[in-house]
Design a protein around this motif. Structure first.
Motif, PDB file in Angstrom:
ATOM      1  N   ASP A 282       4.362   3.912  -4.975  1.00  0.00           N
ATOM      2  CA  ASP A 282       4.900   2.665  -4.428  1.00  0.00           C
ATOM      3  C   ASP A 282       3.781   1.779  -3.890  1.00  0.00           C
ATOM      4  O   ASP A 282       3.797   0.552  -4.080  1.00  0.00           O
ATOM      5  N   GLY A 283       2.813   2.405  -3.229  1.00  0.00           N
ATOM      6  CA  GLY A 283       1.682   1.635  -2.717  1.00  0.00           C
ATOM      7  C   GLY A 283       0.875   1.009  -3.830  1.00  0.00           C
ATOM      8  O   GLY A 283       0.425  -0.141  -3.722  1.00  0.00           O
ATOM      9  N   ALA A 284       0.670   1.753  -4.925  1.00  0.00           N
ATOM     10  CA  ALA A 284      -0.069   1.217  -6.066  1.00  0.00           C
ATOM     11  C   ALA A 284       0.692   0.056  -6.701  1.00  0.00           C
ATOM     12  O   ALA A 284       0.098  -0.963  -7.079  1.00  0.00           O
ATOM     13  N   ALA A 285       2.012   0.204  -6.826  1.00  0.00           N
ATOM     14  CA  ALA A 285       2.819  -0.862  -7.409  1.00  0.00           C
ATOM     15  C   ALA A 285       2.776  -2.121  -6.541  1.00  0.00           C
ATOM     16  O   ALA A 285       2.697  -3.245  -7.056  1.00  0.00           O
ATOM     17  N   ASP A 286       2.816  -1.945  -5.226  1.00  0.00           N
ATOM     18  CA  ASP A 286       2.732  -3.086  -4.316  1.00  0.00           C
ATOM     19  C   ASP A 286       1.374  -3.773  -4.437  1.00  0.00           C
ATOM     20  O   ASP A 286       1.285  -5.008  -4.386  1.00  0.00           O
ATOM     21  N   TRP A 287       0.319  -2.967  -4.561  1.00  0.00           N
ATOM     22  CA  TRP A 287      -1.023  -3.525  -4.708  1.00  0.00           C
ATOM     23  C   TRP A 287      -1.107  -4.373  -5.981  1.00  0.00           C
ATOM     24  O   TRP A 287      -1.624  -5.492  -5.963  1.00  0.00           O
ATOM     25  N   LEU A 288      -0.606  -3.850  -7.097  1.00  0.00           N
ATOM     26  CA  LEU A 288      -0.625  -4.589  -8.352  1.00  0.00           C
ATOM     27  C   LEU A 288       0.193  -5.868  -8.245  1.00  0.00           C
ATOM     28  O   LEU A 288      -0.212  -6.932  -8.747  1.00  0.00           O
ATOM     29  N   LYS A 289       1.331  -5.790  -7.579  1.00  0.00           N
ATOM     30  CA  LYS A 289       2.174  -6.973  -7.389  1.00  0.00           C
ATOM     31  C   LYS A 289       1.419  -8.049  -6.616  1.00  0.00           C
ATOM     32  O   LYS A 289       1.520  -9.248  -6.936  1.00  0.00           O
ATOM     33  N   ALA A 290       0.654  -7.640  -5.607  1.00  0.00           N
ATOM     34  CA  ALA A 290      -0.118  -8.598  -4.821  1.00  0.00           C
ATOM     35  C   ALA A 290      -1.197  -9.270  -5.662  1.00  0.00           C
ATOM     36  O   ALA A 290      -1.458 -10.473  -5.514  1.00  0.00           O
ATOM     37  N   GLN A 291      -1.821  -8.501  -6.562  1.00  0.00           N
ATOM     38  CA  GLN A 291      -2.852  -9.098  -7.417  1.00  0.00           C
ATOM     39  C   GLN A 291      -2.227 -10.119  -8.367  1.00  0.00           C
ATOM     40  O   GLN A 291      -2.787 -11.197  -8.596  1.00  0.00           O
ATOM     41  N   ARG A 292      -1.085  -9.784  -8.934  1.00  0.00           N
ATOM     42  CA  ARG A 292      -0.416 -10.715  -9.844  1.00  0.00           C
ATOM     43  C   ARG A 292       0.026 -11.973  -9.116  1.00  0.00           C
ATOM     44  O   ARG A 292      -0.060 -13.085  -9.657  1.00  0.00           O
ATOM     45  N   ALA A 293       0.489 -11.817  -7.884  1.00  0.00           N
ATOM     46  CA  ALA A 293       0.893 -12.982  -7.100  1.00  0.00           C
ATOM     47  C   ALA A 293      -0.306 -13.878  -6.821  1.00  0.00           C
ATOM     48  O   ALA A 293      -0.195 -15.115  -6.820  1.00  0.00           O
ATOM     49  N   GLY A 294      -1.465 -13.263  -6.587  1.00  0.00           N
ATOM     50  CA  GLY A 294      -2.670 -14.042  -6.353  1.00  0.00           C
ATOM     51  C   GLY A 294      -3.068 -14.881  -7.550  1.00  0.00           C
ATOM     52  O   GLY A 294      -3.441 -16.064  -7.418  1.00  0.00           O
TER      53      GLY A 294
ATOM     54  N   PRO B   7     -13.473   9.460  -0.363  1.00  0.00           N
ATOM     55  CA  PRO B   7     -13.751   9.238   1.062  1.00  0.00           C
ATOM     56  C   PRO B   7     -14.519   7.950   1.343  1.00  0.00           C
ATOM     57  O   PRO B   7     -14.312   7.313   2.381  1.00  0.00           O
ATOM     58  N   ALA B   8     -15.409   7.553   0.427  1.00  0.00           N
ATOM     59  CA  ALA B   8     -16.157   6.314   0.629  1.00  0.00           C
ATOM     60  C   ALA B   8     -15.241   5.104   0.625  1.00  0.00           C
ATOM     61  O   ALA B   8     -15.458   4.145   1.377  1.00  0.00           O
ATOM     62  N   MET B   9     -14.202   5.149  -0.195  1.00  0.00           N
ATOM     63  CA  MET B   9     -13.235   4.050  -0.214  1.00  0.00           C
ATOM     64  C   MET B   9     -12.481   3.983   1.111  1.00  0.00           C
ATOM     65  O   MET B   9     -12.212   2.905   1.645  1.00  0.00           O
ATOM     66  N   ARG B  10     -12.135   5.133   1.632  1.00  0.00           N
ATOM     67  CA  ARG B  10     -11.419   5.169   2.912  1.00  0.00           C
ATOM     68  C   ARG B  10     -12.312   4.688   4.049  1.00  0.00           C
ATOM     69  O   ARG B  10     -11.822   4.149   5.046  1.00  0.00           O
ATOM     70  N   ARG B  11     -13.621   4.882   3.902  1.00  0.00           N
ATOM     71  CA  ARG B  11     -14.535   4.472   4.964  1.00  0.00           C
ATOM     72  C   ARG B  11     -14.753   2.960   4.986  1.00  0.00           C
ATOM     73  O   ARG B  11     -14.752   2.346   6.050  1.00  0.00           O
ATOM     74  N   TRP B  12     -14.948   2.352   3.811  1.00  0.00           N
ATOM     75  CA  TRP B  12     -15.422   0.979   3.776  1.00  0.00           C
ATOM     76  C   TRP B  12     -14.343  -0.070   3.600  1.00  0.00           C
ATOM     77  O   TRP B  12     -14.580  -1.246   3.902  1.00  0.00           O
ATOM     78  N   LEU B  13     -13.179   0.278   3.098  1.00  0.00           N
ATOM     79  CA  LEU B  13     -12.176  -0.743   2.798  1.00  0.00           C
ATOM     80  C   LEU B  13     -11.065  -0.769   3.840  1.00  0.00           C
ATOM     81  O   LEU B  13     -10.561   0.267   4.253  1.00  0.00           O
ATOM     82  N   ASP B  14     -10.659  -1.950   4.225  1.00  0.00           N
ATOM     83  CA  ASP B  14      -9.566  -2.107   5.191  1.00  0.00           C
ATOM     84  C   ASP B  14      -8.235  -1.682   4.598  1.00  0.00           C
ATOM     85  O   ASP B  14      -7.465  -0.948   5.202  1.00  0.00           O
ATOM     86  N   THR B  15      -7.950  -2.195   3.414  1.00  0.00           N
ATOM     87  CA  THR B  15      -6.676  -1.927   2.772  1.00  0.00           C
ATOM     88  C   THR B  15      -6.739  -0.609   2.018  1.00  0.00           C
ATOM     89  O   THR B  15      -7.660  -0.381   1.230  1.00  0.00           O
ATOM     90  N   GLN B  16      -5.777   0.264   2.252  1.00  0.00           N
ATOM     91  CA  GLN B  16      -5.712   1.549   1.573  1.00  0.00           C
ATOM     92  C   GLN B  16      -4.470   1.598   0.690  1.00  0.00           C
ATOM     93  O   GLN B  16      -3.439   1.017   1.022  1.00  0.00           O
ATOM     94  N   VAL B  17      -4.592   2.292  -0.437  1.00  0.00           N
ATOM     95  CA  VAL B  17      -3.496   2.415  -1.391  1.00  0.00           C
ATOM     96  C   VAL B  17      -3.133   3.880  -1.535  1.00  0.00           C
ATOM     97  O   VAL B  17      -3.981   4.700  -1.893  1.00  0.00           O
ATOM     98  N   THR B  18      -1.880   4.234  -1.247  1.00  0.00           N
ATOM     99  CA  THR B  18      -1.425   5.619  -1.363  1.00  0.00           C
ATOM    100  C   THR B  18      -0.067   5.663  -2.045  1.00  0.00           C
ATOM    101  O   THR B  18       0.815   4.856  -1.745  1.00  0.00           O
ATOM    102  N   GLY B  19       0.099   6.604  -2.948  1.00  0.00           N
ATOM    103  CA  GLY B  19       1.376   6.842  -3.594  1.00  0.00           C
ATOM    104  C   GLY B  19       1.743   5.788  -4.628  1.00  0.00           C
ATOM    105  O   GLY B  19       1.197   4.674  -4.624  1.00  0.00           O
TER     106      GLY B  19
END
Length: 215
Positions: free
Chosen positions: A57-69, A43-55
């Protein structure tokens, strides 16, 4: 300028940063995705962070964004680990340089619920700060900023303990940002000196970061 068929090497691939008391910052991996999803159930993550990761596919997209960075040299996200726990991520810490030519960069972090109260956030921020000011040489940032929502008092303490005093307050921007924000800054040292370890009593789930940032 790249050419068709050219192999471009990522000069930062495999970077590992060693922090105090066994802390290690390393790049995120595919096998970290289950731990990433568990972290975002907090719940603390949901409160303080703008970007949320669910499921998955969402986790894979998040990792892809980090690699692109990393590939673009604009975003350097590290999984925060301790060697004694088989390398399972205790959090995420990131250096964001949307304009690598500019001397300004932003840092942000989050920690898992089980990692709080053990100095993980402050040790990770100290290690990343030293890396940011030394790794890039003369091309590196000259000032780092850490942003968080005004009521995130724990992140305020982490910032100040790690040498990021409060620099200014940015106004609320409803409805997405209903409260003011704090901007903490740290200037590059005049000489190549390392930060002192921060007081581990300052702990938080994470910073809210800048407008529309990707955690």
């Amino acid at each position: 300028m790249g050419y068709e068929g050219e192999v471009r090497m990522d000069p930062y691939d495999g970077s590992t940063v060693i922090g105090s008391a066994g802390l290690r910052l390393r790049r995120w991996r595919e096998e970290d995705l289950p731990a990433l999803l568990r972290a975002y159930e907090d719940p603390a993550m949901r409160r303080w962070l703008d970007t949320q990761v669910t499921g998955p596919d969402g986790a894979a997209d998040w990792l892809k964004a980090q690699r692109a960075g990393w590939a673009s040299g604009t975003r350097f996200a590290f999984a925060v680990t301790e060697g004694g726990r088989a390398g399972e991520p205790l959090g995420n810490i990131v250096l964001k340089r949307p304009d690598p030519v500019s001397g300004l960069a932003e840092v942000g972090y989050w920690t898992t619920a089980s990692a709080r109260g053990r100095g993980v956030a402050s040790r990770a921020l100290t290690a990343l700060t030293d890396w940011a000011f030394t790794h890039f040489g003369e091309q590196g940032p000259t000032r780092l900023e850490l942003l968080h929502q005004v009521d995130n008092e724990a992140s305020c303490r982490v910032a100040e303990k790690c040498g990021y005093p409060l620099a200014r307050v940015i106004p609320a921007l409803p409805p997405d940002y209903p409260l003011d924000g704090h901007v903490h800054t740290r200037e590059a040292p005049a000489a190549a000196t390392l930060s002192r370890p921060a007081d581990r009593r300052a702990e938080a789930a994470g910073t809210d970061g800048g407008r529309a940032t990707l955690r």
